[in-house]
Design an enzyme around this catalytic site. Structure first.
Site, short mmCIF file in Angstrom:
data_model
loop_
_atom_site.label_atom_id
_atom_site.label_comp_id
_atom_site.label_asym_id
_atom_site.label_seq_id
_atom_site.Cartn_x
_atom_site.Cartn_y
_atom_site.Cartn_z
CE LYS A 1 7.47 -12.76 -14.26
NZ LYS A 1 8.22 -12.19 -15.37
CG ASN B 1 -0.17 -0.07 2.51
OD1 ASN B 1 0.58 0.84 2.82
ND2 ASN B 1 -0.33 -1.16 3.25
CG ASP C 1 -6.85 -5.25 6.61
OD1 ASP C 1 -6.23 -5.14 7.69
OD2 ASP C 1 -7.55 -4.34 6.12
N PRO D 1 -2.83 -11.79 10.65
CG PRO D 1 -0.80 -12.12 11.75
CD PRO D 1 -1.50 -12.34 10.43
CG ASP D 2 -5.60 -6.29 14.24
OD1 ASP D 2 -4.75 -5.67 14.91
OD2 ASP D 2 -6.55 -5.73 13.67
CB ILE D 3 0.34 -6.37 14.59
CG1 ILE D 3 0.80 -7.22 13.41
CG2 ILE D 3 1.49 -6.07 15.54
CD1 ILE D 3 1.55 -6.46 12.35
CE LYS E 1 -10.60 0.47 11.52
NZ LYS E 1 -10.00 1.22 10.46
CE LYS F 1 -8.05 -2.88 14.52
NZ LYS F 1 -7.03 -3.21 13.54
CG PHE G 1 -2.31 5.87 13.54
CD1 PHE G 1 -1.44 5.55 14.56
CD2 PHE G 1 -2.29 7.15 13.02
CE1 PHE G 1 -0.56 6.49 15.06
CE2 PHE G 1 -1.41 8.10 13.51
CZ PHE G 1 -0.55 7.77 14.53
#
Ligand code: C5P
Length: 403
Positions: A288, A210, A278, A307-309, A339, A343, A325
């Site tokens: 390749k 991203n 995500d 995984p959500d760190i 969130k 979280k 954030f």
């Protein structure tokens, strides 16, 4: 206790008789653990010699803006960035007037203009000059801009007058300098910061990522160090230099980032500024991938959740004070609040990435901080460096005041 331990202070010495007290001030600041670099104005040099301040600070005194040798050693921008605090003592009426106008016609005023660090002035002048409307207006303007004004004190003056205008004593100035860091202090805290994007491999030559530049996370790492923290910065692939005194760990994927963060635990404060992917491709092809005629013009890539760190670390028994954030392009505050709850965070920082002047990869940011009571605090748009300092001060205050 050394209240200025490892703090970097630029001491500006203006041209007033009180400059003789600056020598003592260098000693007091160093006694408190600070590293001091002195910048003298032309006027300052008429009252006290650079050699005295060089001997006391342990560094050559910085004097000229246009001296190529001095600029090569430590240029004015470097000095401005180096400082955790700029303290000008004595600050003359003339210096205050120039600062109020944003004039940068010598090294000291240029460094002040170029810095993100807090600036404090210790005015020293004749009582009539201090009372003069112009000086008072300049003083008010500088205070309104966020500069700290230390003094002046009242009493007998070198010229024989009695009144307001004496510079505070070195001990008082060193204490006030230390107070500048008190509220935002992270001294002795271990701060873990995630930054940048993650890269999720598809095959040996392709990946999904991203637009995150890592600038915000790196600015936070720098600000946390300035606040006295021991900082571990776990970052995805970015093109940024490592801030001074930061322990940087480079990772590629979300799973690497989680492993590096877990290895860095325990910490007192976690700030998750990374833009973590995500999803990742379910399988990473060994070779390749080739165009496949049997699928026509399309191709399907099966993805699985990463995984959500942040959520993982905020769930642990030794959970740190956790700050996330929320970068959103719509319904910013609603999504951010959700969130925060999902979280299990202490604070969430909402930022509107649909706005191109503050979004990914931009130099500036504007944020709203939301706490567990859903109270909102907004920080107006400014450089990421300044936002980072304000955010760290805000977080530190919450962390220091929690039960
Ligand atoms: O759910 P969302 O990705 O919008 O949440 C953003 C916050 O969660 C950020 O603080 C980000 O660093 C963190 N996060 C994480 N691990 C993930 C996804 C997001 O730490 N896998």
């Amino acid at each position: 206790m050394q209240r200025l331990y490892r703090k970097r202070i630029v001491l500006g010495v203006g041209g007033g008789i009180a400059a003789y007290k600056s020598a003592e001030l260098v000693r007091r600041l160093r006694d408190q653990g600070a590293e001091v670099r002195v910048v003298m104005t032309q006027g300052g040099r008429e009252f006290i010699t650079p050699l005295t301040l060089q001997a006391l600070s342990g560094h050559p005194v910085h004097m000229d803006l246009l001296d190529p040798a001095a600029e090569a050693a430590m240029g004015h921008i470097e000095l401005a960035k180096w400082a955790d605090l700029i303290l000008i003592a004595p600050a003359t009426a003339d210096l205050m007037a120039r600062l109020a106008q944003g004039i940068a016609n010598d090294l000291l005023t240029t460094v002040v203009l170029a810095t993100d660090a807090p600036v404090a002035l210790a005015p020293a002048m004749n009582q009539a000059m201090w009372r003069d409307e112009a000086t008072q207006a300049n003083s008010q303007l500088l205070i309104a801009r966020g500069l700290h004004m230390f003094g002046p004190a009242s009493g007998s003056q070198a010229c024989g007058d009695v009144g307001l205008g004496r510079m505070l004593e070195a001990d008082d100035l060193a204490q006030l300098a230390a107070d500048c860091f008190k509220r935002e202090s992270l001294t002795g805290r271990h701060v873990l910061i995630t930054a940048g994007p993650t890269q999720e491999n598809i095959d040996p030559v392709r990946y999904i990522t991203n637009h995150s530049s890592g600038k915000m996370g790196f600015a936070l790492a720098e600000a946390a160090v300035e606040a006295g923290a021991k900082v571990t910065l776990v970052t995805g692939p970015v093109h940024l230099p490592t801030p001074d005194r930061v322990n940087r760990i480079d990772v590629v994927s979300a799973r690497d980032m989680l492993a590096a963060c877990e290895a860095a635990m325990p910490c007192d404060l976690l700030i998750a500024a990374a833009a973590v992917a995500d999803y990742r491709p379910e399988v990473v092809a060994q070779h390749k991938l080739k165009k496949d005629p049997s699928t026509g013009d399309g191709m399907l890539l099966q993805m699985v959740r990463n995984p959500d760190i942040l959520a993982t670390l905020a769930q642990r028994e030794d959970r740190p004070f956790s700050v996330g954030f929320a970068a959103e392009t719509e319904k910013l505050l609603d999504y951010a609040a959700r969130k925060l709850k999902d979280k299990n965070l202490d604070l969430i920082v909402a930022n509107d990435v649909a706005n191109p002047t503050i979004g990914f990869n931009s130099e500036e940011n504007a944020i709203t901080i939301i706490d567990r009571d859903l109270q909102q605090n907004s920080l107006a748009q400014t450089s990421k460096g300044k936002i980072a300092r304000q955010l760290i001060a805000f977080i530190a205050e919450r962390l220091n005041n929690q039960a």
